[in-house]
Write a protein that holds these residues in place. Structure first.
Motif: not given
Lengths: 290, 276
Positions: A108-109, A111-117, A120-121, A164, A166, A227, A232, B24, B208, B229, B233, B244, B254
């Motif tokens: 689940x973890x 999912x809590x990160x923002x889409x841009x993070x 970019x990752x 990965x 969602x 989107x 990104x 994961x 978000x 963020x 780039x 990063x 979060x």
């Protein structure tokens, strides 16, 4: 309003703050968007009424069709994979594994990160020259892969990132569905000699079918609205092969300032999503009546 | 007693599970590892997994030579305001839907829930023009105002308020309490746990948010963290370890939320099916 009836008065007073905001930032823009879609307007000059011209242009706009097609590709790539992944994860976290608690957290973890993070990752993981994916491939003697710059691969790479990010969301929904199935059903099946696979096939899958429909619809809607990941990770490239509908709406409106045309396109997107939602209610409604 | 012996099949399944746990976790681990490496160590043909000289240089650089502090601050303001305003407008109407029998209640409820079917993307052009005419473009208020009408929040609160026994209210009525007092002194305190769910969902939702702040805010210094963020780039090109580090910093709220409110977040999703 009936004078003296306090319920009606209180109901209105308690509802009012929300309704004001709702009217201002939901109902009004929804209607004015439809209105704008009948105009040719670049913000700077005055708008000129063009009737259905924007919609007519749209149906002969190759870029619109290709964006719609890319969106559809993304929907087709992500919907089955994310549903299956979420379901398998839910099986794992509701089963007898000694680390099911750990798995629930780990899956689940992201999912809590923002889409841009997340984007970019993964753009870094998939980076052509120094990203870890290709470093590993080179180290085991394979050719590096152009994850994000190859026309055939780019959308898959974005889909993989989304998986990965969602899949854990679907896991939570499926997990809640599975937990509602009474234990006794599995126990009596086990006594009758059913294997694990058999009980998943004949008990779990049929009994979570309403969750499956919910996940399916939510996934289709979310994927149609894709989107950020694309914006990104690939910027719509290479050569526009990953440009999705929302990105085209955004660029039309806010790079080329064709407000009316952009609004018209967003209404087509709305129509598509509305049809999916209506489908949801008829499918779920039928389930409940049966 | 439980048997501790694994069959071969079970062993295989455990191994597969472990593999997926590692898969994961890995990307996030890699984010942290990269952020602790020097630039030269990241862009090199001689690949090394662990940083040979772990350094916080990228974090220091992120804080001192980028706008990341401003972006975090902006996101905090936007998310906090979105959260507060959501509660202020959602809680009373949820109470009205749950407990007050007023004319047109059902029609109103469905009209509000229907809003969930409208994708935000449909509203961007008209909303932009609306905020343009207010003169609010390029302000933080523009970033949170359209985000505060959260029908799902009403839904969660209404479900909870309906479960509060009406006897409590009736007793208070007999004692001469007004609706407002009942709402403030009985309903709100009892509904705290549902409120927490709404707070978390609306905060994370606003934090978000990407497309709308991207459109409505132009100055780099006024960006929210997600837009900042994404822009990294473009402005920092191949400085992957810096990017990063920025991504890791951007995720601190979060992670904090997750550690403290894990159960609430998961329960919120399970009951509402809200998807970001």
């Amino acid at each position: 309003m009936i004078p003296g009836n306090k319920d009606t008065r209180d109901g209105i007073i308690f509802s009012l703050p929300f309704l004001v905001v709702y009217l201002a930032f939901m109902i009004y823009p929804l209607l004015s968007g439809l209105y704008i879609s009948f105009f040719k307007w670049d913000i700077l000059s005055t708008a000129s009424f063009v009737g259905l011209d924007n919609y007519r242009t749209l149906f002969s706009d190759e870029k619109f069709y290709s964006s719609l097609w890319h969106t559809l590709q993304f929907v087709l790539m992500t919907t089955p994979t994310l549903l299956v992944a979420g379901f398998l994860m839910a099986l794992a976290i509701t089963g007898s594994s000694p680390w099911k608690g750990l798995m629930e957290n780990v899956f689940f973890f992201p999912y809590i990160f923002s889409m841009t993070v997340v984007s970019t990752l993964w753009a870094w993981l998939m980076q052509k020259d120094w990203g870890i994916f290709n470093q590993v491939l080179i180290n085991i003697g394979q050719n590096p892969v152009s994850w994000l710059t190859n026309e055939r691969l780019a959308m898959w790479s974005v889909a993989l990132t989304t998986l990965w990010w969602t899949a854990g969301f679907n896991m939570v929904l499926f997990g809640a569905g599975i937990k509602q199935i009474p234990k006794e059903i599995y126990e009596s099946a086990a006594i009758d000699g059913a294997t694990y696979i058999q009980s998943v096939r004949h008990i779990t899958i049929p009994l979570v079918s309403s969750t499956t429909v919910l996940c399916l619809i939510l996934q289709i809607i979310a994927s149609f609205n894709v989107f950020g990941q694309v914006y990104v990770m690939t910027g719509g490239g290479p050569h526009g092969t990953t440009r999705v509908l929302v990105q085209y709406i955004y660029e039309t409106g806010f790079k080329f300032f064709k407000m009316g045309y952009s609004a018209a396109m967003s209404y087509i997107l709305f129509l598509i999503i509305l049809m999916v939602s209506i489908l949801q209610y008829t499918l779920l409604g039928r389930k409940e009546n049966a | 007693m439980k048997k501790l012996t694994f069959s071969k099949k079970q062993l295989l399944i455990r191994c597969i599970e472990l593999l997926f746990i590692l898969i994961w976790v890995f990307p996030l681990l890699w984010m942290v590892i990269t952020s602790l490496k020097l630039e030269e160590e990241v862009i090199t043909r001689t690949f090394s997994f662990w940083p040979s000289h772990p350094t916080f240089a990228n974090y220091i650089k992120a804080f001192t030579s980028t706008y990341i502090v401003n972006w975090m601050g902006n996101s905090f303001i936007v998310s906090l305001m979105a959260m507060l305003l959501t509660l202020i407008i959602d809680a009373p109407i949820a109470y009205a839907f749950a407990k007050i029998r007023f004319k047109g209640r059902n029609i109103l409820f469905w009209a509000v829930m229907g809003g969930m079917m409208v994708p935000f993307q449909v509203l961007i052009v008209p909303l932009y023009l609306q905020f343009n005419s207010f003169g609010l473009i390029n302000t933080l208020a523009a970033a949170y105002l359209p985000r505060i009408a959260l029908p799902i929040g009403i839904f969660i609160l209404k479900q909870f308020y309906e479960g509060i026994p009406s006897d409590l209210e009736e007793a208070a009525f007999i004692d001469g309490a007004s609706r407002y007092r009942i709402f403030a002194q009985i309903i709100l305190p009892l509904g705290q746990s549902a409120m927490a769910t709404v707070i978390i969902l609306s905060f994370i939702n606003a934090w978000n948010d990407f497309l709308w702040p991207l459109i409505v805010i132009n100055d780099t210094i006024k960006y929210t963290i997600t837009v900042g963020i994404a822009n990294f780039q473009g402005t920092h090109g191949t400085q992957y370890s810096l990017i990063m580090a920025g991504a890791a910093v951007a995720s601190i709220p979060q992670i904090f939320f997750y550690i403290f409110f894990r159960k609430k977040i998961i329960a919120g999703i399970a009951t509402s099916g809200m998807k970001g």
